[in-house]
Design a protein around this motif. Structure first.
Motif, short mmCIF file in Angstrom:
data_model
loop_
_atom_site.label_atom_id
_atom_site.label_comp_id
_atom_site.label_asym_id
_atom_site.label_seq_id
_atom_site.Cartn_x
_atom_site.Cartn_y
_atom_site.Cartn_z
N HIS A 96 -0.17 -21.63 25.27
CA HIS A 96 1.24 -21.78 25.63
C HIS A 96 1.46 -21.65 27.13
O HIS A 96 2.36 -22.30 27.69
N GLU A 136 12.43 -19.15 13.33
CA GLU A 136 12.26 -20.60 13.38
C GLU A 136 12.76 -21.17 14.71
O GLU A 136 12.15 -22.09 15.26
N ASP A 138 12.84 -19.49 17.52
CA ASP A 138 11.86 -19.06 18.52
C ASP A 138 10.67 -20.02 18.55
O ASP A 138 10.22 -20.43 19.62
N GLU A 139 10.20 -20.40 17.37
CA GLU A 139 9.09 -21.36 17.29
C GLU A 139 9.52 -22.73 17.83
O GLU A 139 8.73 -23.41 18.49
N LYS A 140 10.77 -23.11 17.53
CA LYS A 140 11.26 -24.40 18.02
C LYS A 140 11.32 -24.41 19.55
O LYS A 140 11.00 -25.42 20.19
N HIS A 142 9.39 -22.73 21.66
CA HIS A 142 8.03 -22.87 22.19
C HIS A 142 7.44 -24.25 21.87
O HIS A 142 6.76 -24.85 22.71
N ASP A 143 7.72 -24.75 20.67
CA ASP A 143 7.21 -26.08 20.30
C ASP A 143 7.80 -27.18 21.18
O ASP A 143 7.13 -28.16 21.48
N SER A 158 -2.25 -24.92 18.55
CA SER A 158 -1.18 -23.93 18.54
C SER A 158 -0.55 -23.83 17.15
O SER A 158 -0.25 -22.73 16.67
N SER A 159 -0.35 -24.96 16.50
CA SER A 159 0.26 -24.97 15.17
C SER A 159 -0.56 -24.16 14.19
O SER A 159 -0.02 -23.39 13.37
N GLN A 162 -0.14 -20.42 15.05
CA GLN A 162 1.20 -19.92 14.77
C GLN A 162 1.36 -19.48 13.33
O GLN A 162 1.96 -18.44 13.04
N ARG A 166 2.64 -15.68 11.76
CA ARG A 166 4.06 -15.72 11.42
C ARG A 166 4.54 -14.42 10.78
O ARG A 166 5.65 -13.95 11.07
N LYS A 169 5.03 -11.90 13.45
CA LYS A 169 6.16 -12.26 14.30
C LYS A 169 7.48 -11.91 13.61
O LYS A 169 8.43 -11.43 14.25
#
Length: 221
Positions: A96, A136, A138-140, A142-143, A158-159, A162, A166, A169
């Motif tokens: 990241h 979700e 937060d992941e969006k 970073h994605d 990364s996927s 992650q 999860r 997190k």
């Protein structure tokens, strides 16, 4: 094995996709506890599907590290191991941080606006105690930066990482609200670094944001 009957069903998904999505959520949220035995017939009845999508979902969940199957015996939710979490966060943070560096060259104003909108939704979900949705967003966040970096290999690796982290997190996200506010401030600092095209700051701030949960690791597990 207590299974809730008031869960929301995703629309326009196949039985396999719906089953996988719901089991992932139950494991991440802790509805299905670490070490808990999973019975395919009970899950099939609860989800209104045959055993086939349950078994197909089990295969994918095992690849993702969320469950462990003992052939001919049983299937259980995997436990959370502190050493594994530390090992997972290292490569995830490196990927990241690299993505943040690459995104600096590609960032556009519409990307900045999108990131700020996502971060606002992230904070709003905390205010409403909608922790799974907050995770979700937060992941969006970073994605989206990974997408801007435009490196498909970073996205793929990364996927995979992650999904493994999860559950941890989610535990972090449910911590006191001041910690969630700190995460939102981290996001805004990253946005500002991208906006000013500061490569070094973008990478450094990304590392800081992702490594924050490790500071509380001993207290949380």
């Amino acid at each position: 094995m207590p299974i809730p009957n008031d869960y929301s069903t995703p629309v326009r998904l196949s039985a396999k996709e719906r089953t996988l999505t719901q089991l992932q959520k139950w494991i991440v949220e802790g509805t299905l506890q670490p070490g808990e035995k999973l019975v395919d017939s009970e899950l099939a009845e609860a989800l209104g599907v045959s055993r086939t999508p349950i078994r197909e979902a089990f295969q994918l969940l095992e690849v993702q590290g969320l469950i462990q199957t003992f052939p001919g015996k049983e299937t259980r939710v995997t436990t959370l191991e502190k050493d594994d979490i530390v090992k997972l966060y290292g490569p995830l943070t490196a990927l990241h941080a690299l993505a943040a560096e690459l995104a600096v060259a590609n960032i556009q104003q519409e990307n900045i606006e999108e990131l700020r909108a996502i971060n606002a939704s992230f904070s709003e979900c905390f205010d409403k105690e909608q922790y799974y949705q907050a995770m979700e967003f937060d992941e969006k966040f970073h994605d989206t930066i990974l997408q801007i970096a435009n490196n498909p290999y970073i996205l793929t690796f990364s996927s995979s990482l992650q999904m493994h982290i999860r559950r941890y997190k989610y535990i972090f996200i449910k911590r006191p609200n001041w910690e969630s506010q700190a995460a939102a401030k981290d996001h805004e600092a990253i946005i500002q670094a991208l906006e000013s095209r500061d490569v070094e700051a973008a990478a450094s701030l990304m590392k800081h944001n992702l490594l924050r949960p490790l500071k509380n690791l001993d207290a949380m597990l």
